[in-house]
Design an enzyme around this catalytic site. Structure first.
Site, PDB file in Angstrom:
ATOM      1  N   HIS A  67       1.035  -1.428   0.057  1.00  0.00           N
ATOM      2  CA  HIS A  67      -0.108   0.022  -0.198  1.00  0.00           C
ATOM      3  C   HIS A  67       0.911   1.344   0.058  1.00  0.00           C
ATOM      4  CE1 HIS A  67      -3.793  -2.013  -0.241  1.00  0.00           C
ATOM      5  NE2 HIS A  67      -3.678  -2.365   1.236  1.00  0.00           N
ATOM      6  N   GLU A  85      -7.873  -0.281   6.869  1.00  0.00           N
ATOM      7  CA  GLU A  85      -7.651   0.603   6.065  1.00  0.00           C
ATOM      8  C   GLU A  85      -6.087   0.387   5.258  1.00  0.00           C
ATOM      9  OE1 GLU A  85      -9.535   3.476   5.566  1.00  0.00           O
ATOM     10  OE2 GLU A  85     -10.724   3.432   7.296  1.00  0.00           O
ATOM     11  N   CYS A  86      -6.055   1.213   4.101  1.00  0.00           N
ATOM     12  CA  CYS A  86      -4.954   0.991   3.200  1.00  0.00           C
ATOM     13  C   CYS A  86      -3.715   1.670   3.936  1.00  0.00           C
ATOM     14  CB  CYS A  86      -5.227   1.057   1.920  1.00  0.00           C
ATOM     15  SG  CYS A  86      -5.455   2.862   1.605  1.00  0.00           S
ATOM     16  N   GLY A  87      -3.926   2.939   4.819  1.00  0.00           N
ATOM     17  CA  GLY A  87      -2.786   3.672   5.400  1.00  0.00           C
ATOM     18  C   GLY A  87      -3.119   5.454   4.918  1.00  0.00           C
TER      19      GLY A  87
END
Length: 234
Positions: free
Chosen positions: A121, A229-231
């Site tokens: 990510h 969450e992907c960040g």
């Protein structure tokens, strides 16, 4: 002057807690004449905001799309369709120096999302997004997040700041999934056909699965892991 010093977040959030997405975007246009950007994964909520910007308020803004190289073919076809229909100011960002999945694998190894999802990510989303926001001289960016999408978003404000002090605006924060789809039906907004195939939230093809009845809307993202969450939004 940065957004962190130009705006009173507490007052804004109190004022716009019950405002419509159109009212929030209209305020954004009026108060942020330059440096206003939308980020979009071309999920249904993102397209609602694009529709409001381009068709309702008639105020085109740059739309950042992160080409991870691992999107579903349907998503890429849909992005092209939206660009044509709205004459979209599409700003695509991706990992530098790789143009295919094969090139990505050659550089970073096979199935990086399985061996190091955080690195995957960071390479495909976080770095390209931050680069895009910087290159577009972003003062404020618009997201399509809603509070009811996940428990991690339950207390999300309409207005917040990102890590660099830019204003981050979530016009759909108070909406529900039902409200989003009601808007789509009423205004005949186009959407990714994958939404009709069991994908309420669409991410990268290798790490997005269908969602069964009764499951959380984002249950198909990173299934089998504790990741939510992907960040980008942390």
């Amino acid at each position: 002057m940065t957004a962190s010093t130009a705006f009173d977040l507490a007052s804004l959030n109190q004022e716009f807690e019950t405002a419509s997405p159109t009212e929030i975007l209209a305020w954004s246009i009026q108060n942020i004449p330059t440096g206003l950007v939308q980020t979009s994964a071309f999920n249904v909520d993102d397209i609602i905001l694009t529709h409001i910007f381009y068709s309702v308020l008639e105020h085109p803004v740059p739309v950042i799309f992160l080409d991870t190289l691992y999107h579903f073919p349907e998503t890429l076809e849909f992005v092209a369709k939206v660009k044509e229909i709205y004459n979209l100011d599409l700003q695509t960002y991706k990992t530098p120096d790789v143009d295919s999945r094969e090139a990505f694998t050659a550089k970073f190894g096979d199935a990086l999302w399985d061996t190091d999802i955080a690195k995957f990510h960071d390479i495909t989303k976080i770095e390209p997004l931050l680069r895009g926001l910087d290159e577009l001289n972003t003062v404020a960016w618009i997201t399509g997040r809603r509070r009811d999408q996940a428990v991690t978003r339950a207390t999300m404000p309409v207005f917040e700041l990102d890590g660099k002090g830019r204003l981050k605006i979530n016009p759909l924060a108070t909406w529900t999934r039902k409200q989003s789809w009601a808007y789509v039906a009423e205004h005949k907004v186009i959407y990714n056909p994958l939404h009709d195939q069991g994908y309420p939230s669409i991410g990268d093809e290798p790490i997005t699965t269908k969602v069964a009845d009764g499951e959380d809307e984002r249950a198909g993202r990173w299934r089998g892991s504790e990741k939510t969450e992907c960040g980008i939004h942390i």
